[in-house]
Design a protein around this motif. Structure first.
Motif, PDB file in Angstrom:
ATOM      1  N   ASP A 120      19.617  16.127  62.364  1.00 31.10           N
ATOM      2  CA  ASP A 120      20.971  17.190  62.784  1.00 31.10           C
ATOM      3  C   ASP A 120      21.610  16.432  62.069  1.00 31.10           C
ATOM      4  O   ASP A 120      22.648  15.209  61.892  1.00 31.10           O
ATOM      5  N   SER A 123      25.963  20.570  59.983  1.00 29.91           N
ATOM      6  CA  SER A 123      26.606  20.837  61.186  1.00 29.91           C
ATOM      7  C   SER A 123      28.017  21.002  60.816  1.00 29.91           C
ATOM      8  O   SER A 123      28.970  20.883  61.695  1.00 29.91           O
ATOM      9  N   PRO A 124      29.485  21.976  60.009  1.00 33.51           N
ATOM     10  CA  PRO A 124      29.527  21.906  60.179  1.00 33.51           C
ATOM     11  C   PRO A 124      30.356  23.630  61.074  1.00 33.51           C
ATOM     12  O   PRO A 124      29.661  23.674  61.489  1.00 33.51           O
ATOM     13  N   ASN A 125      31.947  23.938  60.883  1.00 33.10           N
ATOM     14  CA  ASN A 125      31.750  24.508  61.588  1.00 33.10           C
ATOM     15  C   ASN A 125      32.318  26.074  60.977  1.00 33.10           C
ATOM     16  O   ASN A 125      33.701  26.039  60.610  1.00 33.10           O
ATOM     17  N   HIS A 134      32.829  16.303  56.391  1.00 36.08           N
ATOM     18  CA  HIS A 134      31.261  17.407  56.294  1.00 36.08           C
ATOM     19  C   HIS A 134      30.737  17.029  55.282  1.00 36.08           C
ATOM     20  O   HIS A 134      29.221  16.892  55.791  1.00 36.08           O
ATOM     21  N   HIS A 160      23.588  22.067  62.972  1.00 37.42           N
ATOM     22  CA  HIS A 160      23.630  22.340  64.336  1.00 37.42           C
ATOM     23  C   HIS A 160      24.923  23.151  64.119  1.00 37.42           C
ATOM     24  O   HIS A 160      26.143  22.215  64.675  1.00 37.42           O
ATOM     25  N   GLY A 162      28.487  24.753  64.102  1.00 40.10           N
ATOM     26  CA  GLY A 162      29.509  25.386  65.189  1.00 40.10           C
ATOM     27  C   GLY A 162      30.056  26.320  65.999  1.00 40.10           C
ATOM     28  O   GLY A 162      30.956  26.673  64.403  1.00 40.10           O
ATOM     29  N   GLU A 259      25.127  26.723  67.974  1.00 40.37           N
ATOM     30  CA  GLU A 259      25.451  26.418  68.948  1.00 40.37           C
ATOM     31  C   GLU A 259      25.182  27.655  69.865  1.00 40.37           C
ATOM     32  O   GLU A 259      24.459  26.920  70.982  1.00 40.37           O
ATOM     33  N   TYR A 312      30.791  20.965  74.915  1.00 38.78           N
ATOM     34  CA  TYR A 312      29.792  20.434  73.588  1.00 38.78           C
ATOM     35  C   TYR A 312      28.852  19.696  73.997  1.00 38.78           C
ATOM     36  O   TYR A 312      27.975  19.781  73.658  1.00 38.78           O
ATOM     37  N   ASP A 316      24.248  20.459  73.676  1.00 39.51           N
ATOM     38  CA  ASP A 316      23.754  18.954  72.973  1.00 39.51           C
ATOM     39  C   ASP A 316      22.524  18.903  74.136  1.00 39.51           C
ATOM     40  O   ASP A 316      21.234  18.904  74.140  1.00 39.51           O
ATOM     41  N   TYR A 334      21.402  12.163  65.010  1.00 42.98           N
ATOM     42  CA  TYR A 334      22.613  12.607  64.625  1.00 42.98           C
ATOM     43  C   TYR A 334      23.257  11.702  63.551  1.00 42.98           C
ATOM     44  O   TYR A 334      23.617  11.012  63.473  1.00 42.98           O
ATOM     45  N   THR A 336      26.923  12.466  62.165  1.00 45.79           N
ATOM     46  CA  THR A 336      28.536  12.556  62.368  1.00 45.79           C
ATOM     47  C   THR A 336      29.550  11.499  61.788  1.00 45.79           C
ATOM     48  O   THR A 336      29.109  10.449  62.660  1.00 45.79           O
ATOM     49  N   GLN A 340      31.879  10.458  66.867  1.00 47.62           N
ATOM     50  CA  GLN A 340      31.858  10.980  67.847  1.00 47.62           C
ATOM     51  C   GLN A 340      31.247  10.024  68.754  1.00 47.62           C
ATOM     52  O   GLN A 340      30.115  10.177  69.215  1.00 47.62           O
ATOM     53  N   HIS A 343      30.941  10.296  72.604  1.00 45.09           N
ATOM     54  CA  HIS A 343      29.806  11.759  73.171  1.00 45.09           C
ATOM     55  C   HIS A 343      28.418  10.990  72.638  1.00 45.09           C
ATOM     56  O   HIS A 343      27.789  12.272  73.820  1.00 45.09           O
ATOM     57  N   PHE A 344      28.016  10.494  72.084  1.00 46.30           N
ATOM     58  CA  PHE A 344      26.220  10.677  71.723  1.00 46.30           C
ATOM     59  C   PHE A 344      25.834   9.115  72.982  1.00 46.30           C
ATOM     60  O   PHE A 344      24.648   9.476  73.704  1.00 46.30           O
TER      61      PHE A 344
END
Ligand code: ARG
Length: 579
Positions: A120, A123-125, A134, A160, A162, A259, A312, A316, A334, A336, A340, A343-344
């Motif tokens: 993964d 994954s830009p937004n 990115h 992935h 955003g 997402e 988020y 995920d 992943y 990133t 983050q 988060h992970f």
């Protein structure tokens, strides 16, 4: 089979004989860090001994006593606390060269147990231009995907993006208020960013405005047709711009599941986590608590806000569920930035509680920031974030100057093509070379230097080897060389032996890259390879040598260029035959 593989296999057998209950799959062979000690080494016996309270040197000598070694192992030695070192003969080196010449291998072999690995990355937004942050995810993820694939794993790449979330409330409001529809047509992404900045400021200043934005978001989430249409338009315009960058970078995704793709699953995921007792209600919201994990104790994972909205984390979790159901992966990676990490950690912990039955490796491959030469986050002079397209344009322009200076005789079209390869290659290489977890300073001069550990240096080394074959009249390549039987005596010079031994470690380096998710190992390997080649070429005549030495040396040149090309390709860097 390559020598390190043979040694690994024999060691595993011997370990199995001595310790029948041990997991011998963990016995690994690596190149010796210091060639004084030998060519290959295993450090795997020491932990095996320690676990069993055995004397590690004693275990090593028991294992060595049971090794039935082939004749090409010149020496076995137990060293230090229980290392075992091996020295191999020039004869086996020649055998490997000949096998490579016959196309049987390029100094690596497919892994014995191929895994399904989901990567993964990028994954830009949506509605924001891709920026330099990115780029690291894109370049790193692509390099890992290429390496794992070459080693025989089944790799699935998934972008992935955003394309859902609270920013769309503001964007919709801003878009509707924007009168300037024509410039929206022209440069949508730039305009969307401008709209976002404007509306964001307005929302901060005025709670009524923020309320309006929230209302737009609620409408979107409820399926309002006008908002959905505008949202789709934003996605399409963003995708077109992303696609252009991926084309220039030569990056390809098997899937681009943003997402929003997971929206239909979110409610069910929250419900299931609640039913299983993984999540519980807290002040109207739904959360997972980690009272038993000191580092997460203060950070419960919110999976549903008190207004019922998912976030988020919820997305995920749904994404994980989808990937497990559809792809049955052994591993999900992943890529990133380091911000983050929390988060992970939360995500992986929640998932383990949710699906304790699964043997699935989850890895967060994180990286540091890109800094400007002033040591601050990399920005334009006016303080804006740097857009990726501008960065790639500038790289190609600067590389054109470097190439023109180096080789003014090439025609312009050719120089443009080489500059494209060198410029994009330089950016990628500068990004992959440092330890990914440290910040690195973006410097045009450093990354475009023809001397030093840079893409231009390696590309030049490659082109120089190819020029030997042009001089040779292209009469010899590996296929003709393979017809000439060669004797071990052919590897006479020390520089030759060092170079060939280094070629033989290619596969081990690739395995380390895949295992630790660190393409910088490959960068350093290639830089060393180019250095060993330069020393070889300085000290060992190739075209002026007598037969059969000439054949052998041409073969070494050819295989070195092939490994360079393959290695650069794994880093996502193209090569040019001339520079
Ligand atoms: N879009 C996110 C960002 O730009 C990265 C997503 C990473 N992948 C994931 N499955 N969370 O920060």
């Amino acid at each position: 089979m390559l020598p390190y593989r043979v040694l690994e296999k024999l060691l595993r057998q011997a370990v199995q004989d001595c310790l029948p209950e041990a997991n011998s799959a963990n016995v690994l062979v690596k190149p010796c860090a210091d060639p004084k000690h030998g060519d290959y080494q295993t450090a795997s016996l020491m932990p095996l001994a320690k676990e069993r309270r055995l004397n590690p040197r004693q275990l090593a000598s028991d294992v060595v006593a049971r090794l039935r070694l082939p004749s090409w192992v010149l020496q076995v030695e137990i060293a230090g606390a229980g290392f075992v070192n091996f020295r191999i003969s020039a004869a086996i080196l020649m055998e490997c060269l000949n096998a490579a010449a016959r196309g049987e291998h390029l100094f690596f072999e497919p892994v014995e147990r191929p895994l399904t690995i989901v990567i993964d990355f990028s994954s830009p937004n949506v509605a924001k231009p891709m920026h330099v942050g990115h780029i690291r995810s894109t370049i790193l993820g692509d390099g890992l995907a290429r390496t794992c694939r070459l080693l025989g794993h089944r790799v699935i790449t998934d972008n992935h993006i955003g394309d859902w979330g609270t920013q769309f409330g503001k964007l919709l409001l801003g878009w509707k208020q924007s009168s300037d529809r024509t410039s929206l047509q022209r440069d949508a992404l730039e305009q969307m960013e401008r709209i976002y900045r404007g509306i964001n400021a307005a929302c901060e200043a005025d709670p009524a405005m923020l309320e309006k934005a929230r209302h737009e978001l609620v409408k979107l989430q409820a399926g309002d047709s006008e908002n959905l249409k505008l949202w789709r338009e934003m996605i399409e315009r963003s995708q077109a711009q992303f696609a252009d960058i991926y084309r220039r970078l030569g990056v390809h995704f098997d899937y681009t599941l943003g997402e929003s793709f997971y929206n239909p699953r979110l409610k069910l995921v929250v419900q299931e986590l609640q039913n299983r007792g993984v999540a519980r209600e807290s002040e109207g919201a739904m959360a997972v608590f980690f009272d038993d994990i000191p580092e997460l104790k203060a950070h419960p994972a919110l999976i549903q806000k008190n207004d019922g909205a998912a976030n988020y984390m919820t997305t995920d979790l749904a994404t994980l569920q989808y990937r497990v159901e559809n792809w049955k992966p052994d591993e999900i990676v992943y890529v990133t930035d380091g911000r983050q990490q929390l988060h992970f950690k939360q995500l992986f912990t929640v998932f383990r509680r949710w699906r304790p039955d699964l043997q699935l490796k989850l890895a967060h491959v994180w990286f540091g920031a890109i800094l400007g030469e002033d040591g601050k986050p990399f920005k334009t002079r006016s303080g804006d974030t740097i857009k990726l397209t501008d960065l790639l344009d500038e790289a190609e322009e600067r590389a054109f100057r470097v190439v023109s200076e180096k080789n003014p005789g090439l025609d312009e079209q050719q120089r443009y093509e080489i500059a494209r390869i060198v410029g994009i290659g330089a950016i990628k290489y500068a990004d992959l070379l440092p330890n990914r977890q440290s910040d690195y300073t973006f410097s045009w001069d450093k990354m475009l230097a023809l001397n030093g550990n840079t893409a231009p240096y390696l590309l030049y080394a490659y082109a120089r080897i190819r020029s030997i074959f042009r001089k040779h009249g292209a009469a010899t390549d590996s296929s003709t060389a393979s017809n000439t039987p060669m004797t071990p005596a052919d590897l006479s010079a020390e520089e030759e032996v060092i170079l060939v031994k280094h070629l033989l470690s290619f596969g081990l380096v690739l395995e380390a890259v895949a295992e630790e998710y660190r393409p910088n190992y490959l960068c350093n390997y290639l830089y060393e390879l180019a250095g060993y080649f330069a020393r070889f070429y300085e000290n060992c005549p190739v075209l002026k040598a007598d037969e059969p030495q000439k054949q052998t040396r041409l073969l070494i040149c050819d295989l070195t260029s092939k490994v360079l090309k393959q290695g650069l390709n794994l880093l996502g860097i193209e090569t040019a035959e001339q520079m």
